[in-house]
Write a protein that holds these residues in place. Structure first.
Motif, mmCIF file in Angstrom:
data_model
loop_
_atom_site.group_PDB
_atom_site.id
_atom_site.type_symbol
_atom_site.label_atom_id
_atom_site.label_comp_id
_atom_site.label_asym_id
_atom_site.label_seq_id
_atom_site.Cartn_x
_atom_site.Cartn_y
_atom_site.Cartn_z
ATOM 1 N N ARG A 194 -10.530 69.387 104.530
ATOM 2 C CA ARG A 194 -11.390 68.677 103.575
ATOM 3 C C ARG A 194 -10.812 67.298 103.289
ATOM 4 O O ARG A 194 -11.541 66.297 103.249
ATOM 5 N N GLY A 195 -9.512 67.232 103.087
ATOM 6 C CA GLY A 195 -8.881 65.939 102.852
ATOM 7 C C GLY A 195 -9.107 64.986 104.010
ATOM 8 O O GLY A 195 -9.405 63.805 103.818
ATOM 9 N N ALA A 196 -8.980 65.503 105.239
ATOM 10 C CA ALA A 196 -9.190 64.666 106.418
ATOM 11 C C ALA A 196 -10.635 64.170 106.472
ATOM 12 O O ALA A 196 -10.893 62.997 106.769
ATOM 13 N N LYS A 197 -11.584 65.052 106.167
ATOM 14 C CA LYS A 197 -12.991 64.657 106.189
ATOM 15 C C LYS A 197 -13.304 63.612 105.125
ATOM 16 O O LYS A 197 -14.208 62.780 105.296
ATOM 17 N N LEU A 198 -12.556 63.641 104.037
ATOM 18 C CA LEU A 198 -12.758 62.664 102.968
ATOM 19 C C LEU A 198 -12.066 61.336 103.261
ATOM 20 O O LEU A 198 -12.151 60.397 102.469
ATOM 21 N N GLY A 199 -11.371 61.280 104.398
ATOM 22 C CA GLY A 199 -10.708 60.038 104.775
ATOM 23 C C GLY A 199 -9.345 59.840 104.139
ATOM 24 O O GLY A 199 -8.842 58.712 104.083
ATOM 25 N N GLU A 200 -8.724 60.907 103.691
ATOM 26 C CA GLU A 200 -7.404 60.813 103.060
ATOM 27 C C GLU A 200 -6.328 60.795 104.148
ATOM 28 O O GLU A 200 -6.097 61.790 104.833
ATOM 29 N N VAL A 201 -5.677 59.679 104.297
ATOM 30 C CA VAL A 201 -4.706 59.479 105.377
ATOM 31 C C VAL A 201 -3.601 60.530 105.336
ATOM 32 O O VAL A 201 -3.155 61.024 106.379
ATOM 33 N N GLN A 202 -3.173 60.901 104.121
ATOM 34 C CA GLN A 202 -2.046 61.819 103.975
ATOM 35 C C GLN A 202 -2.317 63.203 104.543
ATOM 36 O O GLN A 202 -1.387 63.979 104.765
ATOM 37 N N ALA A 203 -3.597 63.548 104.776
ATOM 38 C CA ALA A 203 -3.926 64.898 105.215
ATOM 39 C C ALA A 203 -3.626 65.139 106.687
ATOM 40 O O ALA A 203 -3.387 66.283 107.107
ATOM 41 N N TRP A 204 -3.618 64.090 107.505
ATOM 42 C CA TRP A 204 -3.566 64.296 108.953
ATOM 43 C C TRP A 204 -2.234 64.873 109.442
ATOM 44 O O TRP A 204 -2.208 65.767 110.296
ATOM 45 N N LEU A 205 -1.122 64.374 108.936
ATOM 46 C CA LEU A 205 0.177 64.859 109.405
ATOM 47 C C LEU A 205 0.373 66.342 109.094
ATOM 48 O O LEU A 205 0.681 67.130 110.014
ATOM 49 N N PRO A 206 0.208 66.784 107.833
ATOM 50 C CA PRO A 206 0.354 68.223 107.580
ATOM 51 C C PRO A 206 -0.710 69.064 108.271
ATOM 52 O O PRO A 206 -0.449 70.222 108.610
ATOM 53 N N LEU A 207 -1.892 68.495 108.502
ATOM 54 C CA LEU A 207 -2.920 69.243 109.226
ATOM 55 C C LEU A 207 -2.478 69.474 110.671
ATOM 56 O O LEU A 207 -2.613 70.587 111.212
ATOM 57 N N GLY A 208 -1.946 68.437 111.320
ATOM 58 C CA GLY A 208 -1.427 68.609 112.669
ATOM 59 C C GLY A 208 -0.309 69.628 112.704
ATOM 60 O O GLY A 208 -0.240 70.481 113.609
ATOM 61 N N ASN A 209 0.584 69.563 111.714
ATOM 62 C CA ASN A 209 1.678 70.540 111.647
ATOM 63 C C ASN A 209 1.146 71.958 111.490
ATOM 64 O O ASN A 209 1.668 72.902 112.087
ATOM 65 N N PHE A 210 0.094 72.103 110.677
ATOM 66 C CA PHE A 210 -0.518 73.424 110.488
ATOM 67 C C PHE A 210 -1.050 73.963 111.812
ATOM 68 O O PHE A 210 -0.850 75.132 112.145
ATOM 69 N N TYR A 211 -1.744 73.108 112.566
ATOM 70 C CA TYR A 211 -2.297 73.554 113.836
ATOM 71 C C TYR A 211 -1.200 74.033 114.789
ATOM 72 O O TYR A 211 -1.366 75.029 115.497
ATOM 73 N N VAL A 212 -0.069 73.332 114.792
ATOM 74 C CA VAL A 212 1.031 73.721 115.676
ATOM 75 C C VAL A 212 1.715 74.987 115.177
ATOM 76 O O VAL A 212 1.897 75.959 115.924
ATOM 77 N N GLU A 213 2.101 74.990 113.899
ATOM 78 C CA GLU A 213 2.957 76.040 113.379
ATOM 79 C C GLU A 213 2.220 77.334 113.062
ATOM 80 O O GLU A 213 2.779 78.427 113.248
#
Length: 285
Positions: free
Chosen positions: A202-221
């Motif tokens: 949701r944060g990524a869809k709202l354009g919140e830059v801070q969401a992308w790094l932890p989202l990528g980490n979530f996908y990996v981990e």
């Protein structure tokens, strides 16, 4: 409209009405004519108008002339334009005068500008004065500032990882992007991975830059989905998060793409990421 603006501009030298000069400057700025707008604000300043100095400072700062902007804001303040405190602090940060910036932000806070108070808290936090930063933000939150309350919850989570902060983080998620990221972290460590993923997406869809790094980490981990992680890191880079370079580089190195890894470690190091710089040195890049 252009003829009208040009006609008004031709009469600027003879203008004795500071308000009219400022109004024309604003109209010219809206039309993208920044140099002409500067002339108008300078004329208002010459007429002794504090708001003219303030607008001149804004015009100069927007064009990268920050040293001149500092002088204009200080003249605006001398004339009683208290709104100049915040903008003075911002340009002083740009030129590296952090002590001056803190003084200006304190001035903004004393003038009732809550944004100035928050900027002071952020600057203190960046300088490692975490307890003092939280105290400043908490004082603002006590006045009913929802953004400040979200910032406090985010920083308290970073310091304590206390699950009891969940209510505060939920309340602040739509007010401060860092609170949403902190909420997702809390959800992950308390076993609610599905909701954590939804929160970050949701944060990524709202354009919140801070969401992308932890989202990528979530996908990996959590999902072992390296393709989705790569897309998230690249989206974060495109959005301006230089720290995503490091994690993308690690992913590329694990895949055997050392050239790509070195490139992104180098880009991350250039953005000031110490982890990326260390990894680059270890690779001999």
């Amino acid at each position: 409209m252009r003829e009208d603006l040009d006609g008004r501009l031709r009469r600027l030298r003879a203008c004795r009405d500071a308000d009219a000069a400022i109004e024309l400057g604003c109209d010219l700025a809206d039309a993208g004519r920044d140099r002409d707008a500067e002339r108008c604000f300078r004329r208002a300043a010459e007429l002794g108008d504090a708001l003219g100095w303030f607008n001149l400072g804004n015009s100069l700062a927007a064009r990268g002339r920050v040293e001149e902007a500092v002088d204009a804001y200080e003249r605006a303040l001398a004339g009683g334009e208290r709104d100049a405190w915040l903008n003075l602090g911002l340009v002083l940060e740009q030129v590296g005068d952090l002590a001056g910036a803190m003084r200006a932000y304190r001035g903004a806070g004393a003038a009732g500008d809550t944004q100035g108070g928050l900027q002071l808290a952020f600057l203190l936090h960046e300088q490692g004065e975490h307890e003092q930063a939280i105290a400043v933000a908490a004082e603002l939150a006590a006045t009913g500032d929802d953004v400040a309350a979200a910032v406090v919850a985010c920083w308290r989570w970073a310091a304590s990882h206390d699950p009891a902060l969940e209510v505060d983080l939920r309340s602040g998620a739509d007010r401060f992007p860092g609170a949403r990221v902190a909420l997702a972290a809390l959800l992950r460590v308390t076993g609610r991975a599905v909701e954590a993923r939804f929160t970050l997406e949701r944060g990524a869809k709202l354009g919140e830059v801070q969401a992308w790094l932890p989202l990528g980490n979530f996908y990996v981990e959590d999902l072992a989905d390296v393709e989705a992680a790569e897309e998230a890191y690249r989206a974060g880079i495109a959005a301006g998060d230089g720290y995503c370079h490091h994690n993308l580089a690690v992913l590329l190195a694990d895949r055997g793409d050392l050239d790509g890894a070195v490139e992104h470690f180098r880009l991350g190091a250039a953005d000031g990421d110490d982890l990326a710089a260390r990894a680059l040195r270890e690779l001999g890049g």
